[in-house]
Design a protein around this motif. Sequence first.
Motif, mmCIF file in Angstrom:
data_model
loop_
_atom_site.group_PDB
_atom_site.id
_atom_site.type_symbol
_atom_site.label_atom_id
_atom_site.label_comp_id
_atom_site.label_asym_id
_atom_site.label_seq_id
_atom_site.Cartn_x
_atom_site.Cartn_y
_atom_site.Cartn_z
ATOM 1 N N THR A 227 0.798 -1.231 0.000
ATOM 2 C CA THR A 227 0.000 0.000 0.000
ATOM 3 C C THR A 227 0.828 1.277 0.000
ATOM 4 O O THR A 227 0.386 2.306 -0.493
ATOM 5 N N GLY A 228 2.010 1.234 0.625
ATOM 6 C CA GLY A 228 2.787 2.457 0.802
ATOM 7 C C GLY A 228 2.321 3.298 1.969
ATOM 8 O O GLY A 228 2.861 4.375 2.215
ATOM 9 N N PHE A 229 1.341 2.818 2.725
ATOM 10 C CA PHE A 229 0.826 3.570 3.880
ATOM 11 C C PHE A 229 1.603 3.165 5.131
ATOM 12 O O PHE A 229 1.519 2.033 5.586
ATOM 13 N N ASP A 230 2.361 4.093 5.680
ATOM 14 C CA ASP A 230 3.148 3.815 6.882
ATOM 15 C C ASP A 230 2.505 4.421 8.123
ATOM 16 O O ASP A 230 1.752 5.396 8.033
ATOM 17 N N LEU A 231 2.826 3.851 9.265
ATOM 18 C CA LEU A 231 2.329 4.372 10.534
ATOM 19 C C LEU A 231 3.144 5.598 10.958
ATOM 20 O O LEU A 231 4.344 5.673 10.700
ATOM 21 N N SER A 232 2.470 6.528 11.620
ATOM 22 C CA SER A 232 3.160 7.669 12.215
ATOM 23 C C SER A 232 3.831 7.216 13.512
ATOM 24 O O SER A 232 3.589 6.112 14.010
ATOM 25 N N LYS A 233 4.656 8.057 14.090
ATOM 26 C CA LYS A 233 5.320 7.709 15.354
ATOM 27 C C LYS A 233 4.301 7.489 16.461
ATOM 28 O O LYS A 233 4.436 6.553 17.267
ATOM 29 N N ASP A 234 3.278 8.325 16.522
ATOM 30 C CA ASP A 234 2.238 8.144 17.546
ATOM 31 C C ASP A 234 1.502 6.826 17.359
ATOM 32 O O ASP A 234 1.146 6.144 18.332
ATOM 33 N N GLN A 235 1.274 6.456 16.112
ATOM 34 C CA GLN A 235 0.596 5.190 15.843
ATOM 35 C C GLN A 235 1.472 4.002 16.215
ATOM 36 O O GLN A 235 0.983 3.006 16.767
ATOM 37 N N TRP A 236 2.759 4.108 15.962
ATOM 38 C CA TRP A 236 3.666 3.039 16.395
ATOM 39 C C TRP A 236 3.670 2.915 17.914
ATOM 40 O O TRP A 236 3.709 1.804 18.468
ATOM 41 N N ASP A 237 3.619 4.050 18.599
ATOM 42 C CA ASP A 237 3.564 4.021 20.072
ATOM 43 C C ASP A 237 2.334 3.247 20.541
ATOM 44 O O ASP A 237 2.400 2.454 21.492
ATOM 45 N N ALA A 238 1.208 3.490 19.871
ATOM 46 C CA ALA A 238 -0.033 2.817 20.248
ATOM 47 C C ALA A 238 0.042 1.316 19.963
ATOM 48 O O ALA A 238 -0.433 0.493 20.765
ATOM 49 N N VAL A 239 0.638 0.940 18.832
ATOM 50 C CA VAL A 239 0.789 -0.481 18.495
ATOM 51 C C VAL A 239 1.670 -1.178 19.527
ATOM 52 O O VAL A 239 1.382 -2.301 19.967
ATOM 53 N N LEU A 240 2.740 -0.508 19.930
ATOM 54 C CA LEU A 240 3.632 -1.086 20.941
ATOM 55 C C LEU A 240 2.870 -1.411 22.222
ATOM 56 O O LEU A 240 3.065 -2.483 22.812
ATOM 57 N N GLU A 241 2.013 -0.520 22.658
ATOM 58 C CA GLU A 241 1.265 -0.763 23.900
ATOM 59 C C GLU A 241 0.373 -1.988 23.782
ATOM 60 O O GLU A 241 0.248 -2.771 24.730
ATOM 61 N N VAL A 242 -0.227 -2.170 22.617
ATOM 62 C CA VAL A 242 -1.082 -3.346 22.418
ATOM 63 C C VAL A 242 -0.234 -4.616 22.362
ATOM 64 O O VAL A 242 -0.612 -5.656 22.915
ATOM 65 N N VAL A 243 0.910 -4.545 21.684
ATOM 66 C CA VAL A 243 1.812 -5.700 21.618
ATOM 67 C C VAL A 243 2.242 -6.114 23.016
ATOM 68 O O VAL A 243 2.270 -7.308 23.351
ATOM 69 N N LYS A 244 2.559 -5.132 23.857
ATOM 70 C CA LYS A 244 2.946 -5.434 25.236
ATOM 71 C C LYS A 244 1.775 -6.011 26.026
ATOM 72 O O LYS A 244 1.915 -7.000 26.762
ATOM 73 N N GLU A 245 0.606 -5.403 25.848
ATOM 74 C CA GLU A 245 -0.594 -5.832 26.578
ATOM 75 C C GLU A 245 -0.966 -7.266 26.242
ATOM 76 O O GLU A 245 -1.321 -8.060 27.114
#
Length: 298
Positions: A81-99
């Motif tokens: 797609t070429g659609f990348d996550l922003s830094k804030d979105q990566w932060d949110a993904v990290l929290e879910v991965v940890k959870e």
Amino acid sequence: TGAIRLAAEFLKQITPDKGVWVSDPTWGNHIDIFLHVGMQVYYYPYQGNGVGLNFPVMLDNIRKIPEGDVVVLHGCGHNPTGFDLSKDQWDAVLEVVKERELFPVIDMAYHGLANGLCDDVYCVELFSDHLDEMFVAYSCSKNFGLYRDRVGALVVLGKSRDRCVKAKLHLARLARVSISSPAIHGALIVSEILSSPDLKKMWIEELHVMSLRVKAARRVLINEARKQGCDDAFRNVCNGVGLFSLIPVYREDVDVLREVFCIYMLDSGRINLSGVNDDNVGYIVSSIKSLLGKGGEG
């Protein structure tokens, strides 16, 4: 590809009952590789029905992944797609991965060709700072121009040095029964470049030029589409980064583009922006435009 394959074989042997979750859509080989080693593959939504990344839905679905499963993430230059996550979105993904205690496999195939060497590696640095374990599948095929030399690495982050050593030994055995010893000349080229301050500086500068070239190709393509009055068909190009974008054409349209117009893309409509230039952009747009009213816009 080799790093993903090694990761898949390792995970199948160490965590045989865990599922693997990939974005929908994703690079087709992700699916084939994990299926080939016998793992169950599932999907989390990525692209919305409209324009761009549908991040809220993506995040909500990742939050529903069973604890301990594997999640494959595109580090930069999402393919297709070429659609990348922003830094804030990566932060949110990290929290879910940890959870959810998920095991991330970050595919870094296009480092430096999306938003630059520093920005492209943000998710890797973020995850490695906050997680105990993860894999990074790194490729030098594109950013070093060594595509047919298959140069890359599977980077392992472990809870302890002992666990990393054990993982390395296990991976070495898997490689041994698969390819015995990999060719070394491509890796030596990369090592030579990165070990020399002058060569490394030259590589960084040239990679930056190529990144700008791909961004310019996006602008050229969308400007030409506007000029020809069909920019809606190229709307995904505006919002993406990196080498790829999806054009909303049907499978039969892709066949016509290949057989009649000698324009090549995947059946999904994925195009490689590096093939677009000032000389051919008018032909590319007019050819695609000629099909939009016939087969319909996908």
